[in-house]
Design an enzyme around this catalytic site. Structure first.
Site, PDB file in Angstrom:
ATOM      1  N   GLU A   1      37.812  37.249  35.551  1.00 35.83           N
ATOM      2  CA  GLU A   1      38.178  37.977  36.782  1.00 35.83           C
ATOM      3  C   GLU A   1      39.051  39.186  36.434  1.00 35.83           C
ATOM      4  O   GLU A   1      38.875  40.282  36.967  1.00 35.83           O
ATOM      5  CB  GLU A   1      38.911  37.001  37.709  1.00 35.83           C
ATOM      6  CG  GLU A   1      39.457  37.591  38.993  1.00 35.83           C
ATOM      7  CD  GLU A   1      38.415  37.773  40.075  1.00 35.83           C
ATOM      8  OE1 GLU A   1      37.312  38.236  39.738  1.00 35.83           O
ATOM      9  OE2 GLU A   1      38.708  37.495  41.242  1.00 35.83           O
TER      10      GLU A   1
ATOM     11  N   THR B   1      37.889  46.178  43.631  1.00 36.05           N
ATOM     12  CA  THR B   1      39.163  45.479  43.817  1.00 36.05           C
ATOM     13  C   THR B   1      40.306  46.271  43.196  1.00 36.05           C
ATOM     14  O   THR B   1      41.396  46.377  43.776  1.00 36.05           O
ATOM     15  CB  THR B   1      39.075  44.070  43.200  1.00 36.05           C
ATOM     16  OG1 THR B   1      38.082  43.360  43.922  1.00 36.05           O
ATOM     17  CG2 THR B   1      40.383  43.323  43.313  1.00 36.05           C
TER      18      THR B   1
END
Ligand code: HSE
Length: 308
Positions: A130, A182
């Protein structure tokens, strides 16, 4: 026990879930990524991506294979040759934890192949995957995708995760046709927030956890608020105010932004068709944007489908 081949499914998730910035996550029952991995001769890690455009097939750069590699390294696996196929079931950059689904799927697949059962090791490897994509090691999406249900990080330093079984409810998800990275959505957040906002979020977050434990859906909806991220980010999601209002008018209990967006989700007991249609139409009329949308429920987390 060690295996030659493993196949896993790894679900979408909603990070933040109202007041829990970088802490709360809700696992969704669908969509899922499917990831298969096999041992092969030699020392090459071959990666193939299906169902999504523009994702790298370089093993050191793809989030699923990177998480798998990190787990293999941590477990001092000497075998180097692998072949991984990633079937993306969700759109990257849409705010429903696509990179977390891939990184959890990659780590769970490698764990199944190596016979590793320690979920902490899997979680840490997945969080590295991630981080590779988002530039920040947050555990909210990966914890939800791995453990299922409603999860929160109770202590960031020790990476402690708590899982609560949520009540039954419906989740309507709207994915506007734009993409938000993000890393960009994190860049616009302030470095500090007003004390009053922190206090309000703290209260809502405590209320959300208590409501989940009590399985009280009306109270869950009541605490679906945020002053830490959404006020700064909602400009990234065109038409958000209008979509939110339309969903609430159509019967949604609460509406918020999924993770770093642009996903907008509504929770509901019923009338999901009406809510979905209202959200799609409001996005089009207020922002002129097409969207994908679907209805799902809280899910149970990544699964090993086969190991042979
Ligand atoms: N908690 C993260 C954020 C989730 O809101 O930036 C990103 O998917």
């Amino acid at each position: 026990m060690r295996f030659q081949k493993a196949e896993v499914s790894s679900p979408a998730s909603i990070a933040n879930f109202g007041p829990g910035f970088d802490s709360f996550g809700l696992c969704l029952a669908s969509p899922v990524d499917r990831i298969s991995i096999s041992r092969v001769d030699g020392d090459e890690f071959a990666v193939k991506v299906e169902g999504a455009q523009g994702l790298t097939e370089k093993a050191e750069e793809n989030t699923a294979s990177y998480a798998a590699l990190k787990l293999a390294e941590r477990c001092e696996c000497e075998h180097k040759g692998f072949s991984m196929t990633i079937q993306k079931g969700m759109k990257p950059g849409s705010g429903i934890g696509s990179s977390a689904a891939s990184s959890v799927g990659g780590a769970v697949a490698m764990a199944a192949l190596l016979g590793v059962r320690d979920k902490r090791l899997i979680l840490e490897a997945a969080a590295k995957g991630e981080e590779l994509i988002s530039g920040s090691r947050h555990f909210d999406n990966v914890a939800a995708a791995l453990y299922g249900g409603f999860t929160f990080v109770s202590d960031h330093a020790s990476k402690s995760i708590v899982r609560i079984e949520p009540p039954e409810f419906e989740v309507v998800v709207l994915l506007p046709e734009i993409e938000i990275r993000t890393a960009d959505a994190r860049e616009i957040l302030p470095k500090s927030v007003p004390m009053a906002d922190a206090v309000e979020n703290l209260s809502w977050a405590a209320g959300m956890v208590h409501s989940m434990m009590k399985k009280d859906l009306d109270a869950i909806a009541h605490h679906m608020n945020d002053r830490l991220a959404i006020p700064y980010r909602q400009g990234l999601v065109p038409g958000y105010a209008s979509v939110r209002e339309s969903a609430l008018n159509a019967g949604a209990l609460a509406v918020s932004i999924g993770g770093s967006g642009p996903a907008v989700f509504a929770i509901a007991r019923e009338k999901t068709d009406r809510i979905q249609q209202a959200m799609v139409e409001a996005l089009m009329s207020s922002a002129g944007l097409e969207s994908e949308s679907f209805v799902t429920k809280p899910g149970t987390g990544a699964k090993v489908l086969s190991a042979t």
